[in-house]
Design a protein around this motif. Structure first.
Motif, mmCIF file in Angstrom:
data_model
loop_
_atom_site.group_PDB
_atom_site.id
_atom_site.type_symbol
_atom_site.label_atom_id
_atom_site.label_comp_id
_atom_site.label_asym_id
_atom_site.label_seq_id
_atom_site.Cartn_x
_atom_site.Cartn_y
_atom_site.Cartn_z
ATOM 1 N N GLU A 132 0.841 -1.198 0.000
ATOM 2 C CA GLU A 132 0.000 0.000 0.000
ATOM 3 C C GLU A 132 0.876 1.247 0.000
ATOM 4 N N PRO A 133 0.448 2.289 -0.727
ATOM 5 C CA PRO A 133 1.186 3.557 -0.652
ATOM 6 C C PRO A 133 1.068 4.154 0.745
ATOM 7 N N LEU A 134 2.112 4.844 1.161
ATOM 8 C CA LEU A 134 2.144 5.383 2.522
ATOM 9 C C LEU A 134 1.749 6.850 2.603
ATOM 10 N N GLY A 135 1.820 7.579 1.494
ATOM 11 C CA GLY A 135 1.383 8.964 1.579
ATOM 12 C C GLY A 135 2.181 9.945 0.775
ATOM 13 N N LEU A 136 2.982 10.719 1.453
ATOM 14 C CA LEU A 136 3.635 11.874 0.855
ATOM 15 C C LEU A 136 5.148 11.725 0.908
ATOM 16 N N VAL A 137 5.800 12.084 -0.193
ATOM 17 C CA VAL A 137 7.251 11.979 -0.306
ATOM 18 C C VAL A 137 7.815 13.373 -0.587
ATOM 19 N N LEU A 138 8.886 13.721 0.120
ATOM 20 C CA LEU A 138 9.621 14.953 -0.159
ATOM 21 C C LEU A 138 10.879 14.574 -0.916
ATOM 22 N N ILE A 139 11.078 15.195 -2.070
ATOM 23 C CA ILE A 139 12.260 14.930 -2.887
ATOM 24 C C ILE A 139 13.048 16.233 -3.002
ATOM 25 N N ILE A 140 14.274 16.213 -2.515
ATOM 26 C CA ILE A 140 15.138 17.389 -2.558
ATOM 27 C C ILE A 140 16.214 17.139 -3.603
ATOM 28 N N GLY A 141 16.270 17.999 -4.606
ATOM 29 C CA GLY A 141 17.223 17.852 -5.702
ATOM 30 C C GLY A 141 18.625 18.274 -5.311
ATOM 31 N N ALA A 142 19.574 17.842 -6.127
ATOM 32 C CA ALA A 142 20.986 18.188 -5.930
ATOM 33 C C ALA A 142 21.429 19.109 -7.061
ATOM 34 N N TRP A 143 22.393 19.963 -6.789
ATOM 35 C CA TRP A 143 22.836 20.926 -7.793
ATOM 36 C C TRP A 143 23.657 20.271 -8.896
ATOM 37 N N ASN A 144 24.417 19.210 -8.582
ATOM 38 C CA ASN A 144 25.347 18.658 -9.565
ATOM 39 C C ASN A 144 24.704 17.634 -10.504
ATOM 40 N N TYR A 145 23.613 17.014 -10.089
ATOM 41 C CA TYR A 145 22.830 16.112 -10.943
ATOM 42 C C TYR A 145 21.355 16.461 -10.741
ATOM 43 N N PRO A 146 20.958 17.648 -11.201
ATOM 44 C CA PRO A 146 19.635 18.152 -10.844
ATOM 45 C C PRO A 146 18.473 17.349 -11.422
ATOM 46 N N TRP A 147 18.691 16.622 -12.483
ATOM 47 C CA TRP A 147 17.600 15.845 -13.076
ATOM 48 C C TRP A 147 17.572 14.433 -12.507
ATOM 49 N N ALA A 148 18.697 13.752 -12.508
ATOM 50 C CA ALA A 148 18.737 12.361 -12.049
ATOM 51 C C ALA A 148 18.377 12.247 -10.574
ATOM 52 N N VAL A 149 18.956 13.088 -9.736
ATOM 53 C CA VAL A 149 18.743 12.984 -8.297
ATOM 54 C C VAL A 149 17.327 13.432 -7.907
ATOM 55 N N THR A 150 16.688 14.187 -8.767
ATOM 56 C CA THR A 150 15.321 14.623 -8.499
ATOM 57 C C THR A 150 14.297 13.650 -9.080
ATOM 58 N N LEU A 151 14.494 13.220 -10.328
ATOM 59 C CA LEU A 151 13.461 12.432 -10.987
ATOM 60 C C LEU A 151 13.522 10.936 -10.693
ATOM 61 N N GLN A 152 14.691 10.383 -10.397
ATOM 62 C CA GLN A 152 14.724 8.945 -10.077
ATOM 63 C C GLN A 152 13.907 8.628 -8.822
ATOM 64 N N PRO A 153 14.035 9.384 -7.742
ATOM 65 C CA PRO A 153 13.157 9.111 -6.594
ATOM 66 C C PRO A 153 11.675 9.376 -6.909
ATOM 67 N N LEU A 154 11.414 10.310 -7.818
ATOM 68 C CA LEU A 154 10.034 10.594 -8.201
ATOM 69 C C LEU A 154 9.408 9.390 -8.904
ATOM 70 N N VAL A 155 10.202 8.684 -9.700
ATOM 71 C CA VAL A 155 9.711 7.465 -10.359
ATOM 72 C C VAL A 155 9.247 6.466 -9.298
ATOM 73 N N GLY A 156 10.057 6.258 -8.288
ATOM 74 C CA GLY A 156 9.689 5.336 -7.221
ATOM 75 C C GLY A 156 8.461 5.795 -6.454
ATOM 76 N N ALA A 157 8.363 7.078 -6.190
ATOM 77 C CA ALA A 157 7.204 7.611 -5.470
ATOM 78 C C ALA A 157 5.923 7.404 -6.272
#
Length: 165
Positions: free
Chosen positions: A101-126
């Protein structure tokens, strides 16, 4: 602004919209379409932010995200399916299983050096897990942050994937 984004995302999750597998698959396909359609703009933003070559962008940022989306699309039905549990004396007459079951809300904080990968990969999982997300891109990668803020609401369900300043 942050509290409002969290509250709106929480309310959207509690509405139950993220639970159906069809919705999750649709959101993953939309994210995949965003990466494909906006690769040139993403490369330009990374060139402006960290002077990354347009040839390095797919290798260092986008291929990993695309592979993560592909894996989630292929395996989501299996991941979300009930799994049988071994019965014991107390549960012998019951139907016992584990239901992810989904648990709710996820906060994803991006990184400056890999702003797309570090932000969007966790978003895929969420998204695959059926959660809502608040995305906070790094303010140090200004062009990527602005592009993410512009693109995510165009491609993904707005109440379930909010950006925080």
């Amino acid at each position: 602004m942050e509290r409002q984004a969290v509250q709106r995302a929480k309310e959207a999750f509690l509405s139950g919209r993220t639970r159906p597998l069809e919705f999750r698959l649709q959101q993953l396909h939309a994210l995949q379409r965003m990466i494909t359609e906006k690769e040139a703009e993403i490369s330009t933003a990374l060139k402006q932010d960290i002077n990354r070559s347009q040839y390095d962008t797919p290798l260092l940022e986008l291929i990993g995200i695309e592979n993560e989306i592909k894996l989630a699309l292929e395996k989501l039905a299996v991941w979300a399916a009930p799994r049988p549990v071994e019965r014991n004396l107390l549960t012998i007459s019951d139907e016992v299983y584990i239901q992810p079951e989904p648990l709710g809300l996820v906060l994803i904080i991006g990184a400056w050096n890999y702003p797309w990968a570090v932000t969007l990969q966790p978003l895929v999982g969420a998204i695959a897990a059926g959660n809502a997300a608040v995305v906070k891109p790094s303010e140090l990668s200004e062009h990527s942050s602005l592009l993410l803020r512009a693109l995510l609401p165009r491609y993904l369900d707005k109440p379930l994937c909010l950006q925080s300043c």
